[in-house]
Design a protein around this motif. Structure first.
Motif, short mmCIF file in Angstrom:
data_model
loop_
_atom_site.label_atom_id
_atom_site.label_comp_id
_atom_site.label_asym_id
_atom_site.label_seq_id
_atom_site.Cartn_x
_atom_site.Cartn_y
_atom_site.Cartn_z
N GLU A 1 0.88 -1.14 -0.24
CA GLU A 1 -0.05 -0.13 0.16
C GLU A 1 0.81 1.47 0.04
O GLU A 1 1.68 1.40 0.48
CB GLU A 1 -1.21 -0.02 1.23
N ALA B 259 0.50 5.96 -0.96
CA ALA B 259 -0.19 7.11 -0.70
C ALA B 259 -0.07 8.19 -1.87
O ALA B 259 1.16 8.07 -2.36
CB ALA B 259 -0.07 7.91 0.63
N LYS C 166 -9.06 5.31 -11.20
CA LYS C 166 -9.61 4.33 -10.42
C LYS C 166 -8.70 3.72 -9.36
O LYS C 166 -8.99 3.02 -8.54
CB LYS C 166 -10.41 3.19 -11.20
N ARG D 161 -7.82 19.11 -4.61
CA ARG D 161 -8.72 17.99 -4.80
C ARG D 161 -9.74 18.05 -5.91
O ARG D 161 -10.68 19.29 -5.83
CB ARG D 161 -9.55 17.75 -3.31
N PRO D 162 -9.67 17.19 -6.98
CA PRO D 162 -8.81 16.06 -7.10
C PRO D 162 -7.58 16.74 -7.44
O PRO D 162 -7.40 17.52 -8.07
CB PRO D 162 -9.31 15.38 -8.08
N PRO E 150 -9.12 11.55 -7.51
CA PRO E 150 -9.78 11.81 -6.24
C PRO E 150 -9.11 11.42 -5.06
O PRO E 150 -8.43 10.33 -5.02
CB PRO E 150 -11.43 11.26 -6.65
N ALA E 151 -9.43 12.07 -4.07
CA ALA E 151 -9.15 11.46 -2.74
C ALA E 151 -9.59 10.14 -2.36
O ALA E 151 -10.80 9.83 -2.79
CB ALA E 151 -9.50 12.52 -1.32
N GLY E 152 -8.87 9.26 -1.75
CA GLY E 152 -9.42 7.91 -1.55
C GLY E 152 -9.25 6.97 -2.62
O GLY E 152 -9.57 5.70 -2.56
N THR E 153 -8.63 7.21 -3.86
CA THR E 153 -8.21 6.52 -4.88
C THR E 153 -7.28 5.62 -4.29
O THR E 153 -6.05 5.92 -3.67
CB THR E 153 -7.68 7.26 -5.94
N PRO E 154 -7.31 4.20 -4.67
CA PRO E 154 -6.29 3.17 -3.99
C PRO E 154 -5.12 3.36 -4.80
O PRO E 154 -4.94 3.67 -6.08
CB PRO E 154 -7.07 1.64 -4.68
N SER F 192 -3.36 -3.26 -7.95
CA SER F 192 -4.51 -2.46 -8.66
C SER F 192 -4.84 -2.63 -10.11
O SER F 192 -5.64 -2.02 -10.51
CB SER F 192 -4.08 -0.97 -8.46
#
Length: 201
Positions: free
Chosen positions: A68, A70, A94, A133-134, A151-155, A200
């Protein structure tokens, strides 16, 4: 008459001798799933639909570790791939993958991907990066550029060289395999999740 028959026989011979060469061309396919078990030269995964698939490994099979990451890990010198939804640029990301220096150049360019109709997979060097953002990202590669909104939270994951020890039951994997003339699947590349990470792509 003799000339006509000779030409016919020569044409038939060419077709017969060319057929094995055509059949020998391997085709590459991607498979995703969860490791059921792994041996020195074989691997079985459970696919999202519940079916199992057994594939061969060989001494040239390459394993990569997926961890993982960021969005803040994306730097101006990064090599990145983006899995994007269908639509005009800037495409909506995505999933994002960052590559270690040794893997820069992996699948450089943009191409259709099989995660959903119209999806694309684009890999390249960061040509432009704008916070907010984004987040806005442009990737450059031989022959062009592509831009994305992330976008925020995209893996976000990172990929680096790994080892077959990662192929333990429960690990999420993406396999790049080829089908030989006998129809058997042989794995060339494996991206394996470490500590619960999911590839991913």
């Amino acid at each position: 008459m003799t000339t006509t028959v000779t030409r016919f026989l020569l044409a038939a011979l060419l077709i017969v001798t060319a057929a094995p060469a055509v059949q020998a061309q391997p085709t590459t396919a991607r498979f995703r799933g969860i490791v059921e078990w792994a041996e020195a030269d074989r691997l079985q995964i459970r696919r999202p639909g519940g079916s199992t698939l057994t594939l061969r490994m060989n001494p040239r099979t390459r394993v990569f570790a997926v961890t993982e990451a960021a969005l803040r890990n994306i730097k101006p010198e990064s090599y990145v791939s983006v899995l994007a939804a269908p639509g005009p640029e800037p495409r909506r990301a995505k999933a994002v993958t960052l590559y270690s220096p040794s893997e820069r150049g992996f699948e450089a360019g943009t191409q259709p991907w099989d995660t959903e109709p119209g999806a694309t997979f684009t890999a390249g060097w960061v040509a432009d990066l704008k916070g907010g953002r984004p987040l806005r990202l442009t990737l450059g590669y031989g022959g062009g550029q592509s831009s994305f909104e992330i976008p925020a939270g995209t893996p976000v994951t990172a990929i680096a060289p790994g080892e077959k020890a990662l192929l333990e039951p429960g690990a999420a994997v993406t396999l790049f395999a080829q089908s030989g003339p006998d129809g058997a699947l042989s794995v060339g590349t494996i991206a394996a999740g470490r500590q619960g990470a999911v590839p991913s792509f």
